[in-house]
Design a protein around this motif. Sequence first.
Motif, PDB file in Angstrom:
ATOM      1  N   ASP A 134      29.725  36.705  37.389  1.00 43.79           N
ATOM      2  CA  ASP A 134      30.040  35.911  38.577  1.00 43.79           C
ATOM      3  C   ASP A 134      31.540  35.956  38.860  1.00 43.79           C
ATOM      4  O   ASP A 134      32.117  35.066  39.443  1.00 43.79           O
ATOM      5  N   LYS A 135      32.140  37.044  38.416  1.00 45.81           N
ATOM      6  CA  LYS A 135      33.592  37.131  38.482  1.00 45.81           C
ATOM      7  C   LYS A 135      34.081  37.412  39.903  1.00 45.81           C
ATOM      8  O   LYS A 135      33.692  38.388  40.526  1.00 45.81           O
ATOM      9  N   VAL A 136      34.905  36.540  40.428  1.00 48.44           N
ATOM     10  CA  VAL A 136      35.518  36.739  41.729  1.00 48.44           C
ATOM     11  C   VAL A 136      37.016  36.596  41.551  1.00 48.44           C
ATOM     12  O   VAL A 136      37.502  35.583  41.051  1.00 48.44           O
ATOM     13  N   ARG A 137      37.732  37.660  41.939  1.00 48.30           N
ATOM     14  CA  ARG A 137      39.189  37.578  41.842  1.00 48.30           C
ATOM     15  C   ARG A 137      39.788  37.700  43.232  1.00 48.30           C
ATOM     16  O   ARG A 137      39.209  38.303  44.121  1.00 48.30           O
ATOM     17  N   ARG A 138      40.950  37.091  43.361  1.00 47.52           N
ATOM     18  CA  ARG A 138      41.636  37.175  44.650  1.00 47.52           C
ATOM     19  C   ARG A 138      42.917  37.969  44.477  1.00 47.52           C
ATOM     20  O   ARG A 138      43.708  37.690  43.571  1.00 47.52           O
TER      21      ARG A 138
END
Lengths: 264, 391, 340
Positions: free
Chosen positions: C186-190
């Motif tokens: 569920d990795k979300v990076r900005r």
Amino acid sequence: MPDLHMAVCMKVVPKPEEIRVDPETRTLLREGARSEINPPDMNALEMALSIKDEAGGRISLISMGPPFVEEYLRVGLAMGADDAYLLTDRAFAGADTLATTYTLAQCLHKIGDVEVVLLGEESSDGATGQVPPGLAEWMDYPLITLLRSLEIDKEQNVLRGRRNVDGGYEILEVPLPAVISVATAANEPRFMDFERKGWAFEDTQVTMWDAQDLSAESQFIGIPGSPTIVTGLEQAASQERKNIFLDGGASEIADQLVKILRSN
Amino acid sequence: MESELSEPTYITLDDNLWGEILEATNGAAGPCFQCGVCTATCPWGIVREEDFTVRTLLRRAQIGSLEKVESLWLCTACAQCEASCPRGVPIAEVIRGLRYLLWKRRHVLPDLPTTLWSLYWNNNPWGQPPSQRTQWMGDLEVPLFDADRHEILLYIGCTPSFDRRAQNIARSLVKVLKASGVSFGILGEGEPCCGESALDLGHRPYFEELANKAVAVFYQNQVKKIVTISPHCYDVMQNEYPDDAEFEVHHYTQYLASLLQNNLLSFQNPLNHKVTYQDPCFLGRRNNEYDAPREVINSVPGISLLEMDRSGPETLCCGGGGGRMWMETPIGERFSDVRVREAASTSAEILVTSCPFCITCFEDSIKAESLNGLKVLDVAELAALALEELT
Amino acid sequence: MVASLFDPSEENKAIWVLLESAGVELTDVSFELLAKGRELADEVDWPLAGVLIGDRLEHLNSQVLSHQADEVLLLEHPLLEAFTVDAYTQALYAAIMERIPSVILFGATPNSRDIAGRLAVRLRTGLNADCIDLRMDKDRGVLISDVTGFGGGVVALLEMPDHRPQLATVRPGVFHSLEASAPRSDKVRRAKVELDQSVIRTRIIEQVKGEGVSIGQAPVLVCGGRGISGNFEMLTELAELLGGDVGATRPPVDEGYIERERQVGQTGVICHPEIAINCGISGAFHFVVGIQDAEIIISINSDPNAPIFEFSDYCVVGDVEQILPALIQSLKEERVVTHA
């Protein structure tokens, strides 16, 4: 206000159906293949010419290629372009789009005052469509691709272009100088003007520039300037039509057709 | 609707334009005294309420005006008007000249520049790859022309080279020539386009360039006698190529007629059919050849030739000349629709002609008119069917 | 030799795919990119990042992750709300220089081609355009691309062993997309996005959705002739299912069943579709010249001797009125299956 100066980049390509791959050496057999001006580049030239018809201005043709390309540039001069530059040097050979766009950019820098650069959307041989954005990047010019029509507003120093997207269209505006690409078949290229033909084919000079003329750095041109290497080459499956007759009732044929459609 | 009576009363004359028109038309409109027979005989009158006002065009050419001349793209160069002109005005020539002035002004119909570009890049007006020029041969073997071995050069031409329907004309003619034992060759991929479509579209300067190239190829191959399939190629080679050209040109129907006369060719296979014959404008009216194709047809045992009311010098154009092959003609205005009905009314089963453009137009019209009982054949195809033991 | 801004020794062993969205959903080619990207990532055991660029795109995260990306990389900024090649290139360039991925794949769509073309020059690297196949050379970590040239007559294998990132655009419709399934993470990076209005040189004057006829560019062309008796509704439905457009021979145009702009051939439009489907067309040469460049030609005609079959890859002798409804039915059923 000085005349608008447009440049049209033209590529001379072998007629696609005449290219073969040598099955032994895996190299392209271009020998004896007839050439033509990349058809989308003809659309780019026509777009520039129609601007010139309406608002005046000057059109320079630019091509990179072997010396025989000169004759093809003369075709563009006979259509109505004003001068032509052929970038020709053995050191340019083997260029991918990075090296090609660098070389074209060096030419634009040397010409100096070009405000609109027009190119066909892609070439019929490589079909990458990368040259317009790549050239815009080297020049640090704004870019609009796939234009179907163009208008230039010298007062505001902008150009506005219309492109078709997703079944609709959009009209975009960028300041000059700018790079644009013209959609294939956006217009119908005019035939040569036979009143110009004598001048175009006999009297006028095509300017020939080599790497030194362009002050091109050797690391950026030809093979050294090209990150991409070709490691294999194959003739695609024969273009002959397969002539396969499908059998069965309507629903069986439908299922076969779905498979054919989905696998392509 | 513009009638001839609603001519503007006043017109501003432009001496420069007058001079330009005079030059482009070679002053040919001069003798016209505006009797209007041209307009009256023009086949457009059959399909349109609004006439194609040839007379008005000639008047404009005389006074030096290019106003409202767009209708000149309608001309099929059928020469019906010329045949009846009491002053002998070469009207189709005047129209070609005026068309060139529209080329110079870039007031041409869409797709016509593309046709000329195709001649330039592809050596044919059909947009077809030049490398496929010999595709028509299929598995037939035809040698490349060799002046030492061959009496005639069989000039195939663009339409029989590429159009699938017309390819059969070329193949049939090859079979007939082989049966006669005459020695012939072709130029294969090196065959130059004759340039007729450029001339018919009104671009004489480009036509001349193409004609000179073609002549150079014929000289280089030491060609002395050319036999063409299309009357259009024949017409330009015979009438428009340089006068001092050192080769003779024949339409193939003329050549076959001479073979028949010299007993070098005979037809053994009876074809018990009623046929009618369409005189192609470019063979008949423009070159006065009405007999040769009929001699070939009548040499076929069993054939009965029924003439249409309009035949010989009165033939009705198929609509494909004058560059009209490269333009769209609206439904209801196609001469070929009228013509196939006329052919059917003779009770003929086969409409025979000797021009690939006629064949193309008639094949379409037979479907459009649902004349399922009528077949279209070229004289060469008929001749091939009449050969003994055709396999 | 020209040097890229970073070289293979500095790269992060990762594959990025640049995704595009239309409204609330990723575009078809984006799903295709995710599927191919997954396959390549598994070949070399590298992570796959789905890159979303725009403004307020979080609603797309779950689609990216359920199509098996290892992570989402979000590039969000108010100035990215509408596409401009200047801003998008700038934002991506910054993210690339920060994270130096080895491979980046783009859809060969008009906008992504423009971004990729600018980025390649800015990064002094190569770009393999309009690829029809891709694989990774595991030992060298090099992307190998199949591209076609010369109108499809030649297939070339391209690679850029010494330049990073390795950029490629992928022809839409070539790769199959995967079904959505349980996310791998569920990795979300900005990514940090710094943009100033001044970088954007394009001004959008007008945007109009879907109108106008331009069959010359349609990827799939469904053509009708005399034999369909004017039933163009059927052809239109088929064309829509296939993302294509409808063309015609001269007779139906003459009879007023369809507009003149859709006439294909010598005196109509010369088309270059990937697939042409000819319905009830006999095959007069002046029509054939308008479709003969198609990669695949399928023809349906009740006359087994119709000349059109000579120009066709797949020939169906039969009644268009029976074959087309069955085909439309099958396509609809298949659609239900893939989108379930």
